[in-house]
Design an enzyme around this catalytic site. Structure first.
Site, PDB file in Angstrom:
ATOM      1  N   GLU A  83     -17.362   0.241  -4.414  1.00  0.00           N
ATOM      2  CA  GLU A  83     -17.631   1.205  -5.482  1.00  0.00           C
ATOM      3  C   GLU A  83     -19.118   1.267  -5.829  1.00  0.00           C
ATOM      4  OE1 GLU A  83     -15.263   0.550  -8.947  1.00  0.00           O
ATOM      5  OE2 GLU A  83     -13.448   0.087  -7.786  1.00  0.00           O
ATOM      6  N   ASP A  90     -17.984 -19.209  -3.630  1.00  0.00           N
ATOM      7  CA  ASP A  90     -17.778 -20.646  -3.465  1.00  0.00           C
ATOM      8  C   ASP A  90     -16.343 -20.926  -3.015  1.00  0.00           C
ATOM      9  OD1 ASP A  90     -18.825 -23.417  -3.976  1.00  0.00           O
ATOM     10  OD2 ASP A  90     -17.163 -23.438  -5.407  1.00  0.00           O
TER      11      ASP A  90
END
Length: 550
Positions: A270, A210
Protein backbone atom coordinates in the site's frame (compact mmCIF):
# COMPACT_ATOMS: atom_id res chain seq x y z
CA UNK A 1 5.05 13.51 11.37
CA UNK A 2 6.42 12.54 7.99
CA UNK A 3 4.91 10.10 5.55
CA UNK A 4 6.51 7.83 3.03
CA UNK A 5 5.06 10.06 0.33
CA UNK A 6 7.22 12.98 1.48
CA UNK A 7 10.51 11.13 1.09
CA UNK A 8 13.14 12.76 -1.09
CA UNK A 9 14.05 9.33 -2.44
CA UNK A 10 12.74 8.05 -5.75
CA UNK A 11 10.13 5.28 -5.32
CA UNK A 12 12.22 2.45 -6.76
CA UNK A 13 10.32 -0.66 -5.63
CA UNK A 14 13.35 -2.83 -6.41
CA UNK A 15 15.83 -0.78 -4.35
CA UNK A 16 16.30 -3.59 -1.82
CA UNK A 17 17.65 -6.11 -4.33
CA UNK A 18 21.40 -5.94 -3.82
CA UNK A 19 21.11 -3.11 -1.29
CA UNK A 20 23.72 -2.54 1.41
CA UNK A 21 22.08 -2.00 4.81
CA UNK A 22 23.99 -0.56 7.77
CA UNK A 23 22.82 -1.88 11.12
CA UNK A 24 22.72 0.59 14.00
CA UNK A 25 22.46 -0.64 17.59
CA UNK A 26 21.07 2.56 19.11
CA UNK A 27 22.29 2.01 22.69
CA UNK A 28 25.85 2.04 21.40
CA UNK A 29 25.95 4.45 18.47
CA UNK A 30 26.01 7.98 19.93
CA UNK A 31 24.85 9.44 23.25
CA UNK A 32 23.78 13.11 23.22
CA UNK A 33 22.51 13.62 26.78
CA UNK A 34 25.36 12.18 28.85
CA UNK A 35 23.51 9.22 30.34
CA UNK A 36 25.90 6.74 28.75
CA UNK A 37 23.25 5.29 26.43
CA UNK A 38 22.99 6.10 22.74
CA UNK A 39 19.83 7.78 21.48
CA UNK A 40 17.95 8.76 18.33
CA UNK A 41 19.43 12.25 18.23
CA UNK A 42 22.84 10.64 18.30
CA UNK A 43 22.00 8.55 15.27
CA UNK A 44 20.84 11.67 13.44
CA UNK A 45 24.05 13.50 14.32
CA UNK A 46 26.20 10.67 12.97
CA UNK A 47 24.28 9.92 9.77
CA UNK A 48 26.87 11.82 7.74
CA UNK A 49 29.35 9.04 8.58
CA UNK A 50 26.89 6.42 7.37
CA UNK A 51 26.25 8.40 4.19
CA UNK A 52 30.01 8.64 3.56
CA UNK A 53 30.16 4.85 3.33
CA UNK A 54 27.75 4.82 0.41
CA UNK A 55 25.17 2.42 1.89
CA UNK A 56 21.57 2.34 0.73
CA UNK A 57 19.73 2.04 4.04
CA UNK A 58 20.04 1.78 7.79
CA UNK A 59 18.44 -0.81 10.03
CA UNK A 60 17.86 0.47 13.56
CA UNK A 61 17.55 -2.10 16.33
CA UNK A 62 14.51 -1.62 18.63
CA UNK A 63 14.03 1.78 20.25
CA UNK A 64 10.44 1.26 21.42
CA UNK A 65 9.25 1.61 25.01
CA UNK A 66 10.67 -1.31 26.96
CA UNK A 67 11.78 -2.38 30.46
CA UNK A 68 15.05 -3.33 28.69
CA UNK A 69 15.33 -6.82 30.13
CA UNK A 70 16.53 -7.80 26.64
CA UNK A 71 17.56 -4.28 25.65
CA UNK A 72 14.57 -3.36 23.53
CA UNK A 73 13.68 -6.77 22.16
CA UNK A 74 11.05 -6.88 24.93
CA UNK A 75 8.55 -4.25 23.81
CA UNK A 76 5.96 -2.75 26.16
CA UNK A 77 4.64 -0.13 23.70
CA UNK A 78 5.09 -0.63 19.97
CA UNK A 79 4.02 2.89 19.04
CA UNK A 80 6.30 5.05 21.16
CA UNK A 81 9.98 5.70 21.74
CA UNK A 82 11.55 4.65 25.02
CA UNK A 83 12.58 7.77 26.99
CA UNK A 84 16.22 6.64 27.07
CA UNK A 85 16.25 6.98 23.28
CA UNK A 86 14.19 10.18 23.01
CA UNK A 87 10.70 10.98 21.79
CA UNK A 88 8.71 10.44 18.60
CA UNK A 89 9.70 13.83 17.21
CA UNK A 90 13.35 12.70 17.44
CA UNK A 91 12.50 9.76 15.23
CA UNK A 92 10.73 12.03 12.76
CA UNK A 93 13.83 14.22 12.61
CA UNK A 94 15.98 11.13 12.04
CA UNK A 95 13.78 10.06 9.12
CA UNK A 96 13.94 13.53 7.59
CA UNK A 97 17.75 13.73 7.81
CA UNK A 98 18.25 10.20 6.52
CA UNK A 99 16.06 10.88 3.50
CA UNK A 100 17.91 14.15 2.88
CA UNK A 101 21.08 12.07 2.69
CA UNK A 102 19.40 9.51 0.37
CA UNK A 103 19.44 6.84 3.06
CA UNK A 104 16.40 4.66 3.57
CA UNK A 105 15.32 3.75 7.11
CA UNK A 106 14.36 0.23 8.20
CA UNK A 107 13.27 -0.46 11.76
CA UNK A 108 13.42 -3.66 13.78
CA UNK A 109 9.95 -5.05 14.53
CA UNK A 110 9.69 -7.72 17.23
CA UNK A 111 6.36 -9.39 16.53
CA UNK A 112 6.76 -12.89 17.95
CA UNK A 113 6.66 -11.75 21.57
CA UNK A 114 6.27 -8.71 23.81
CA UNK A 115 7.46 -7.70 27.25
CA UNK A 116 5.49 -9.01 30.20
CA UNK A 117 4.95 -5.32 30.97
CA UNK A 118 2.94 -4.79 27.80
CA UNK A 119 -0.70 -3.85 28.57
CA UNK A 120 -1.83 -6.68 26.30
CA UNK A 121 -0.13 -9.23 28.55
CA UNK A 122 -1.30 -7.59 31.75
CA UNK A 123 -4.87 -8.00 30.52
CA UNK A 124 -4.31 -11.49 29.15
CA UNK A 125 -2.89 -12.85 32.40
CA UNK A 126 -5.53 -11.20 34.61
CA UNK A 127 -8.03 -14.04 34.11
CA UNK A 128 -8.91 -16.77 31.65
CA UNK A 129 -11.95 -14.92 30.32
CA UNK A 130 -11.23 -11.42 29.02
CA UNK A 131 -10.95 -9.84 25.55
CA UNK A 132 -7.22 -10.64 25.37
CA UNK A 133 -7.25 -13.96 27.19
CA UNK A 134 -6.14 -15.74 24.00
CA UNK A 135 -3.63 -13.13 22.79
CA UNK A 136 -0.71 -15.11 24.23
CA UNK A 137 0.15 -18.81 24.24
CA UNK A 138 -1.41 -20.25 27.40
CA UNK A 139 -1.66 -23.95 28.30
CA UNK A 140 -2.68 -26.10 31.23
CA UNK A 141 -0.06 -28.12 33.02
CA UNK A 142 0.29 -31.85 32.75
CA UNK A 143 -1.53 -33.76 35.51
CA UNK A 144 1.63 -33.70 37.63
CA UNK A 145 1.97 -29.92 37.35
CA UNK A 146 4.89 -29.94 34.92
CA UNK A 147 4.91 -27.88 31.70
CA UNK A 148 2.61 -28.97 28.86
CA UNK A 149 5.46 -30.22 26.66
CA UNK A 150 9.23 -30.37 26.28
CA UNK A 151 9.79 -27.10 24.39
CA UNK A 152 12.91 -25.19 25.42
CA UNK A 153 13.83 -21.52 25.57
CA UNK A 154 16.76 -20.16 23.59
CA UNK A 155 17.87 -18.43 26.80
CA UNK A 156 17.97 -21.72 28.69
CA UNK A 157 15.48 -24.00 30.45
CA UNK A 158 11.84 -24.66 29.69
CA UNK A 159 9.93 -22.46 27.24
CA UNK A 160 7.05 -22.42 29.74
CA UNK A 161 6.57 -20.19 32.80
CA UNK A 162 3.91 -20.81 35.46
CA UNK A 163 1.49 -17.97 36.12
CA UNK A 164 -0.18 -18.15 39.57
CA UNK A 165 -3.11 -15.92 38.55
CA UNK A 166 -4.38 -17.96 35.62
CA UNK A 167 -2.99 -21.21 37.04
CA UNK A 168 -1.57 -21.92 33.61
CA UNK A 169 1.75 -21.85 31.83
CA UNK A 170 2.59 -19.24 29.22
CA UNK A 171 5.09 -19.82 26.44
CA UNK A 172 8.31 -17.84 26.06
CA UNK A 173 10.89 -18.71 23.42
CA UNK A 174 13.29 -16.25 25.01
CA UNK A 175 13.33 -14.71 28.52
CA UNK A 176 10.50 -15.47 30.93
CA UNK A 177 9.74 -11.74 30.68
CA UNK A 178 9.12 -12.13 26.92
CA UNK A 179 5.80 -14.00 26.55
CA UNK A 180 4.99 -15.25 23.06
CA UNK A 181 2.03 -13.76 21.20
CA UNK A 182 -0.59 -16.13 19.84
CA UNK A 183 -0.68 -15.31 16.13
CA UNK A 184 -3.24 -18.03 15.56
CA UNK A 185 -5.64 -15.37 16.88
CA UNK A 186 -6.67 -13.06 13.97
CA UNK A 187 -7.05 -10.14 16.39
CA UNK A 188 -3.37 -10.43 17.29
CA UNK A 189 -2.41 -10.39 13.64
CA UNK A 190 -4.55 -7.30 13.07
CA UNK A 191 -2.96 -5.52 16.03
CA UNK A 192 0.55 -6.27 14.76
CA UNK A 193 -0.30 -5.10 11.26
CA UNK A 194 -1.60 -1.88 12.80
CA UNK A 195 1.80 -1.44 14.44
CA UNK A 196 3.52 -1.78 11.07
CA UNK A 197 1.08 0.68 9.50
CA UNK A 198 1.81 3.22 12.26
CA UNK A 199 5.51 3.27 11.39
CA UNK A 200 4.92 3.18 7.65
CA UNK A 201 2.81 6.31 8.04
CA UNK A 202 5.71 7.92 9.88
CA UNK A 203 7.90 7.41 6.83
CA UNK A 204 9.92 4.24 7.38
CA UNK A 205 11.10 2.50 4.22
CA UNK A 206 10.99 -1.03 5.53
CA UNK A 207 11.46 -3.47 8.36
CA UNK A 208 13.85 -6.01 9.74
CA UNK A 209 11.57 -8.64 11.26
CA UNK A 210 13.05 -10.29 14.33
CA UNK A 211 12.76 -14.08 14.73
CA UNK A 212 10.37 -14.28 11.78
CA UNK A 213 10.02 -18.07 11.92
CA UNK A 214 8.91 -18.00 15.59
CA UNK A 215 5.55 -16.34 14.91
CA UNK A 216 3.43 -19.50 15.10
CA UNK A 217 3.49 -22.61 17.26
CA UNK A 218 1.89 -26.02 16.84
CA UNK A 219 -1.70 -25.79 18.06
CA UNK A 220 -1.55 -29.32 19.44
CA UNK A 221 1.57 -28.49 21.50
CA UNK A 222 3.30 -31.69 20.44
CA UNK A 223 6.73 -32.51 21.90
CA UNK A 224 9.77 -31.78 19.77
CA UNK A 225 11.78 -34.90 18.89
CA UNK A 226 15.36 -35.27 20.00
CA UNK A 227 18.07 -34.17 17.58
CA UNK A 228 20.83 -36.69 16.90
CA UNK A 229 24.14 -35.56 18.45
CA UNK A 230 25.89 -35.47 15.07
CA UNK A 231 23.31 -32.94 13.83
CA UNK A 232 23.69 -30.53 16.74
CA UNK A 233 25.51 -27.28 16.18
CA UNK A 234 25.84 -23.90 17.81
CA UNK A 235 24.25 -21.67 15.18
CA UNK A 236 20.84 -21.00 16.76
CA UNK A 237 22.06 -21.19 20.37
CA UNK A 238 25.48 -21.57 22.01
CA UNK A 239 26.80 -25.10 22.32
CA UNK A 240 26.29 -25.08 26.11
CA UNK A 241 22.53 -24.62 25.66
CA UNK A 242 20.33 -27.76 25.56
CA UNK A 243 18.15 -25.95 23.01
CA UNK A 244 20.41 -27.58 20.44
CA UNK A 245 19.34 -31.06 21.61
CA UNK A 246 15.91 -30.81 19.98
CA UNK A 247 14.64 -30.70 16.41
CA UNK A 248 12.40 -27.67 16.56
CA UNK A 249 9.58 -28.76 14.31
CA UNK A 250 6.64 -27.84 16.55
CA UNK A 251 7.62 -24.72 18.52
CA UNK A 252 8.41 -22.67 15.36
CA UNK A 253 8.55 -22.91 11.54
CA UNK A 254 4.81 -23.53 11.23
CA UNK A 255 3.07 -23.41 7.81
CA UNK A 256 0.46 -20.91 9.05
CA UNK A 257 3.17 -18.25 8.97
CA UNK A 258 3.05 -18.06 5.17
CA UNK A 259 -0.46 -16.59 5.15
CA UNK A 260 0.46 -13.99 7.77
CA UNK A 261 3.52 -12.97 5.79
CA UNK A 262 1.26 -12.49 2.76
CA UNK A 263 -0.91 -10.16 4.84
CA UNK A 264 2.19 -8.27 5.93
CA UNK A 265 3.41 -7.95 2.33
CA UNK A 266 -0.03 -6.73 1.17
CA UNK A 267 0.17 -3.96 3.78
CA UNK A 268 3.62 -2.91 2.59
CA UNK A 269 2.38 -2.81 -1.00
CA UNK A 270 0.00 0.00 0.00
CA UNK A 271 3.05 2.24 0.40
CA UNK A 272 5.69 3.11 -2.20
CA UNK A 273 9.00 1.22 -2.28
CA UNK A 274 8.80 -0.61 1.06
CA UNK A 275 10.93 -3.69 1.76
CA UNK A 276 11.37 -6.17 4.59
CA UNK A 277 14.10 -8.60 5.58
CA UNK A 278 13.28 -11.46 7.94
CA UNK A 279 15.64 -13.05 10.42
CA UNK A 280 15.36 -16.82 10.17
CA UNK A 281 16.58 -18.40 13.39
CA UNK A 282 17.01 -22.08 12.57
CA UNK A 283 20.25 -24.00 12.27
CA UNK A 284 18.84 -27.01 10.46
CA UNK A 285 16.41 -25.51 7.93
CA UNK A 286 17.45 -21.86 7.76
CA UNK A 287 18.01 -21.59 4.01
CA UNK A 288 14.98 -23.74 3.22
CA UNK A 289 12.77 -21.49 5.33
CA UNK A 290 14.31 -18.39 3.75
CA UNK A 291 13.33 -19.86 0.41
CA UNK A 292 9.75 -20.44 1.50
CA UNK A 293 9.41 -16.96 2.95
CA UNK A 294 10.82 -15.12 -0.10
CA UNK A 295 9.19 -17.14 -2.88
CA UNK A 296 6.35 -15.97 -5.07
CA UNK A 297 6.81 -12.23 -4.66
CA UNK A 298 3.97 -12.11 -2.11
CA UNK A 299 5.75 -12.58 1.21
CA UNK A 300 9.14 -11.27 2.36
CA UNK A 301 11.42 -9.43 -0.03
CA UNK A 302 14.47 -11.10 1.52
CA UNK A 303 15.56 -13.12 4.53
CA UNK A 304 18.83 -13.90 6.19
CA UNK A 305 19.83 -17.12 7.87
CA UNK A 306 22.70 -17.86 10.25
CA UNK A 307 25.15 -19.61 7.92
CA UNK A 308 27.70 -16.78 7.85
CA UNK A 309 26.99 -15.78 11.46
CA UNK A 310 28.16 -19.15 12.73
CA UNK A 311 31.59 -19.93 14.22
CA UNK A 312 32.52 -22.34 11.40
CA UNK A 313 35.66 -21.18 9.52
CA UNK A 314 35.01 -19.23 6.35
CA UNK A 315 36.54 -21.18 3.49
CA UNK A 316 36.00 -21.01 -0.28
CA UNK A 317 34.20 -24.36 -0.17
CA UNK A 318 31.89 -23.21 2.63
CA UNK A 319 31.01 -20.01 0.75
CA UNK A 320 30.24 -21.89 -2.47
CA UNK A 321 28.33 -24.67 -0.70
CA UNK A 322 26.20 -22.13 1.15
CA UNK A 323 25.36 -20.21 -2.02
CA UNK A 324 24.55 -23.47 -3.86
CA UNK A 325 22.33 -24.59 -0.97
CA UNK A 326 20.50 -21.28 -1.15
CA UNK A 327 19.96 -21.61 -4.90
CA UNK A 328 18.51 -25.08 -4.36
CA UNK A 329 16.28 -24.02 -1.46
CA UNK A 330 15.25 -20.64 -2.86
CA UNK A 331 15.50 -20.66 -6.67
CA UNK A 332 13.26 -17.60 -6.90
CA UNK A 333 14.05 -16.08 -3.50
CA UNK A 334 16.52 -13.51 -2.27
CA UNK A 335 18.80 -13.47 0.72
CA UNK A 336 20.54 -10.78 2.76
CA UNK A 337 24.02 -11.83 3.87
CA UNK A 338 25.76 -10.67 7.04
CA UNK A 339 29.03 -11.63 8.68
CA UNK A 340 28.34 -9.78 11.97
CA UNK A 341 25.43 -8.38 13.96
CA UNK A 342 24.43 -7.53 17.53
CA UNK A 343 24.00 -11.19 18.52
CA UNK A 344 27.24 -12.89 17.49
CA UNK A 345 30.98 -12.54 18.01
CA UNK A 346 32.34 -9.96 15.55
CA UNK A 347 33.62 -11.79 12.50
CA UNK A 348 37.07 -10.17 12.64
CA UNK A 349 37.61 -12.09 15.87
CA UNK A 350 35.47 -15.12 15.03
CA UNK A 351 37.50 -15.88 11.91
CA UNK A 352 40.73 -14.12 12.89
CA UNK A 353 42.50 -16.77 14.96
CA UNK A 354 46.07 -17.01 13.74
CA UNK A 355 45.72 -14.06 11.34
CA UNK A 356 48.67 -11.67 11.54
CA UNK A 357 47.46 -8.91 9.21
CA UNK A 358 44.00 -8.14 10.58
CA UNK A 359 43.50 -5.09 8.38
CA UNK A 360 44.20 -6.98 5.16
CA UNK A 361 41.98 -9.80 6.40
CA UNK A 362 39.17 -7.32 7.15
CA UNK A 363 39.43 -5.78 3.68
CA UNK A 364 39.31 -9.19 2.02
CA UNK A 365 36.25 -10.27 4.03
CA UNK A 366 34.37 -7.04 3.33
CA UNK A 367 34.97 -7.29 -0.41
CA UNK A 368 33.93 -10.93 -0.47
CA UNK A 369 30.71 -10.16 1.42
CA UNK A 370 29.92 -7.29 -0.94
CA UNK A 371 30.55 -9.46 -4.01
CA UNK A 372 28.18 -12.33 -3.19
CA UNK A 373 24.78 -12.62 -4.80
CA UNK A 374 22.27 -11.04 -2.43
CA UNK A 375 21.79 -7.97 -0.32
CA UNK A 376 24.21 -7.18 2.51
CA UNK A 377 24.00 -6.07 6.12
CA UNK A 378 27.00 -4.29 7.64
CA UNK A 379 27.07 -4.00 11.44
CA UNK A 380 28.26 -0.75 13.01
CA UNK A 381 32.01 -0.79 13.68
CA UNK A 382 32.56 -3.48 11.07
CA UNK A 383 33.87 -0.75 8.76
CA UNK A 384 36.56 -0.06 11.38
CA UNK A 385 37.50 -3.74 11.74
CA UNK A 386 36.59 -3.63 15.43
CA UNK A 387 37.42 -6.90 17.18
CA UNK A 388 35.19 -8.54 19.76
CA UNK A 389 35.54 -6.80 23.13
CA UNK A 390 36.49 -8.72 26.25
CA UNK A 391 33.99 -7.78 28.96
CA UNK A 392 34.61 -8.57 32.62
CA UNK A 393 31.85 -10.53 34.36
CA UNK A 394 31.04 -7.59 36.64
CA UNK A 395 30.45 -5.39 33.57
CA UNK A 396 28.12 -7.82 31.80
CA UNK A 397 24.65 -6.55 30.94
CA UNK A 398 23.39 -9.31 28.66
CA UNK A 399 21.18 -11.83 30.52
CA UNK A 400 22.20 -14.49 28.02
CA UNK A 401 25.87 -14.15 28.97
CA UNK A 402 25.16 -13.97 32.67
CA UNK A 403 23.14 -17.21 32.40
CA UNK A 404 25.87 -19.23 30.66
CA UNK A 405 29.10 -17.54 31.84
CA UNK A 406 31.94 -18.41 31.41
CA UNK A 407 31.35 -21.04 28.71
CA UNK A 408 29.31 -18.52 26.73
CA UNK A 409 30.05 -14.87 27.44
CA UNK A 410 26.94 -13.46 25.83
CA UNK A 411 26.52 -10.66 23.33
CA UNK A 412 28.01 -7.68 25.15
CA UNK A 413 31.35 -8.09 23.41
CA UNK A 414 29.88 -7.06 20.06
CA UNK A 415 27.65 -4.32 21.50
CA UNK A 416 30.22 -1.95 22.97
CA UNK A 417 29.97 1.72 21.95
CA UNK A 418 31.00 2.95 18.52
CA UNK A 419 34.36 4.73 18.59
CA UNK A 420 34.50 8.11 16.86
CA UNK A 421 37.46 9.88 18.55
CA UNK A 422 40.70 8.23 19.57
CA UNK A 423 41.71 10.80 22.21
CA UNK A 424 38.54 10.38 24.30
CA UNK A 425 38.25 7.46 26.78
CA UNK A 426 34.67 6.91 25.61
CA UNK A 427 35.64 7.17 21.95
CA UNK A 428 33.55 10.31 21.56
CA UNK A 429 30.46 8.23 22.29
CA UNK A 430 29.31 9.96 25.48
CA UNK A 431 30.09 12.67 28.02
CA UNK A 432 29.06 10.21 30.73
CA UNK A 433 29.96 6.66 31.68
CA UNK A 434 29.06 4.35 28.76
CA UNK A 435 26.62 1.54 29.52
CA UNK A 436 29.33 -0.88 28.38
CA UNK A 437 33.07 -0.13 28.66
CA UNK A 438 34.98 1.08 25.59
CA UNK A 439 38.03 -1.17 24.99
CA UNK A 440 41.31 0.76 24.61
CA UNK A 441 42.10 -1.38 21.55
CA UNK A 442 39.01 0.04 19.85
CA UNK A 443 40.20 3.62 20.32
CA UNK A 444 43.16 2.86 18.07
CA UNK A 445 40.67 2.12 15.28
CA UNK A 446 38.39 5.13 15.82
CA UNK A 447 36.79 6.93 12.90
CA UNK A 448 39.02 9.98 13.27
CA UNK A 449 42.13 7.77 13.04
CA UNK A 450 41.02 6.00 9.88
CA UNK A 451 39.15 8.79 8.09
CA UNK A 452 42.26 10.45 6.66
CA UNK A 453 44.19 7.27 5.92
CA UNK A 454 43.67 5.96 2.40
CA UNK A 455 45.10 2.60 3.46
CA UNK A 456 42.64 2.14 6.35
CA UNK A 457 39.84 -0.39 6.55
CA UNK A 458 37.32 2.47 6.64
CA UNK A 459 38.72 3.89 3.40
CA UNK A 460 38.50 0.43 1.84
CA UNK A 461 34.81 0.10 2.73
CA UNK A 462 34.08 3.48 1.17
CA UNK A 463 36.14 2.68 -1.91
CA UNK A 464 34.73 -0.79 -2.46
CA UNK A 465 31.12 0.27 -1.93
CA UNK A 466 31.62 2.92 -4.61
CA UNK A 467 33.26 0.34 -6.89
CA UNK A 468 30.35 -2.04 -6.35
CA UNK A 469 27.78 0.55 -7.34
CA UNK A 470 29.63 1.19 -10.59
CA UNK A 471 29.17 -2.44 -11.66
CA UNK A 472 25.57 -3.65 -11.71
CA UNK A 473 26.45 -7.38 -11.84
CA UNK A 474 27.96 -7.06 -8.34
CA UNK A 475 24.69 -5.61 -7.08
CA UNK A 476 21.94 -7.55 -8.81
CA UNK A 477 23.63 -10.19 -10.97
CA UNK A 478 23.58 -13.97 -11.02
CA UNK A 479 26.55 -15.94 -9.71
CA UNK A 480 28.46 -18.86 -11.18
CA UNK A 481 31.36 -20.34 -9.24
CA UNK A 482 34.62 -21.09 -11.06
CA UNK A 483 36.81 -22.35 -8.25
CA UNK A 484 36.22 -23.06 -4.56
CA UNK A 485 39.09 -25.30 -3.55
CA UNK A 486 41.88 -24.78 -1.06
CA UNK A 487 42.19 -21.06 -0.37
CA UNK A 488 41.08 -19.66 -3.75
CA UNK A 489 37.50 -18.63 -4.40
CA UNK A 490 36.44 -17.34 -7.81
CA UNK A 491 33.11 -16.75 -9.52
CA UNK A 492 31.43 -14.76 -12.26
CA UNK A 493 28.64 -12.27 -11.59
CA UNK A 494 26.48 -11.55 -14.63
CA UNK A 495 23.66 -9.14 -15.36
CA UNK A 496 22.34 -8.69 -18.87
CA UNK A 497 25.30 -8.57 -21.21
CA UNK A 498 27.80 -7.56 -18.51
CA UNK A 499 29.92 -10.14 -16.71
CA UNK A 500 32.41 -9.57 -13.87
CA UNK A 501 35.03 -12.11 -12.84
CA UNK A 502 35.87 -12.07 -9.12
CA UNK A 503 38.75 -13.95 -7.48
CA UNK A 504 39.83 -14.02 -3.82
CA UNK A 505 42.90 -15.33 -2.05
CA UNK A 506 41.65 -16.31 1.40
CA UNK A 507 45.09 -17.02 2.83
CA UNK A 508 48.06 -15.17 4.41
CA UNK A 509 50.47 -15.95 1.53
CA UNK A 510 50.50 -14.99 -2.14
CA UNK A 511 48.77 -17.39 -4.51
CA UNK A 512 48.01 -17.83 -8.19
CA UNK A 513 44.53 -18.31 -9.64
CA UNK A 514 43.38 -19.50 -13.02
CA UNK A 515 41.80 -17.14 -15.54
CA UNK A 516 38.51 -18.27 -17.09
CA UNK A 517 38.22 -18.59 -20.84
CA UNK A 518 37.36 -15.39 -22.66
CA UNK A 519 38.87 -11.94 -22.90
CA UNK A 520 39.21 -10.08 -19.62
CA UNK A 521 39.89 -6.44 -18.85
CA UNK A 522 41.19 -5.87 -15.31
CA UNK A 523 39.14 -3.38 -13.32
CA UNK A 524 40.53 -0.72 -11.01
CA UNK A 525 39.15 1.22 -8.09
CA UNK A 526 38.55 -1.70 -5.72
CA UNK A 527 41.72 -1.23 -3.67
CA UNK A 528 43.56 -4.49 -4.35
CA UNK A 529 46.94 -4.84 -6.10
CA UNK A 530 46.52 -8.20 -7.81
CA UNK A 531 48.19 -8.61 -11.21
CA UNK A 532 46.74 -10.36 -14.26
CA UNK A 533 49.17 -12.26 -16.50
CA UNK A 534 48.42 -14.03 -19.77
CA UNK A 535 47.13 -17.21 -18.19
CA UNK A 536 46.93 -16.61 -14.45
CA UNK A 537 46.35 -14.01 -11.76
CA UNK A 538 48.88 -13.20 -9.08
CA UNK A 539 46.98 -12.63 -5.84
CA UNK A 540 48.81 -11.19 -2.81
CA UNK A 541 47.84 -12.42 0.65
CA UNK A 542 44.24 -11.64 1.63
CA UNK A 543 43.42 -9.97 -1.66
CA UNK A 544 40.93 -9.87 -4.49
CA UNK A 545 40.85 -9.38 -8.24
CA UNK A 546 38.08 -8.09 -10.50
CA UNK A 547 37.84 -8.03 -14.27
CA UNK A 548 35.22 -7.40 -16.93
CA UNK A 549 34.58 -9.78 -19.81
CA UNK A 550 35.01 -7.87 -23.08
Amino acid sequence: MTTSGSTLLQPDKDWWRGAVIYQIYPRSFQDTNGDGIGDLRGITERLSHVASLGVDAIWISPFFTSPMRDFGYDVSDYQDVDPIFGVLSDFDALIEEAHRLDIRVMIDLVLSHTSDRHPWFAESRSRRTNPKADWYVWADSRPDGTPPNNWLSIFGGSAWQWDPTRLQYYMHNFLTSQPDLNLHNPEVQDALLSVARFWLQRGVDGFRLDTINFYFHDKELRDNPALAPERRNAQTAPAVNPYNYQEHIYDKNQPENLEFLKRFRALMEEFPAIAAVGEVGDSQRGLEIAGEYTSGGDKMHMCYAFEFLAPEPLTPAFVADTQHALEKAAPEGWVCWAFSNHDVVRHISRWGTGVNDHEAHAKLLSSLLLSLRGSVCIYQGEELALPEAEIAYEDLRDPYGIQFWPDFKGRDGCRTPMVWESNDPTGGFSDGKPWLPVPPAHLERAVDVQAGDDASVLAHYRRFLAFRKEHVPLVKGEIEFQMAEGVILSFVRSHGNEKIFCAFNMSPVARMADIPSGTLEALEGHGFASVMHDDYIELPAWSGFFARFV
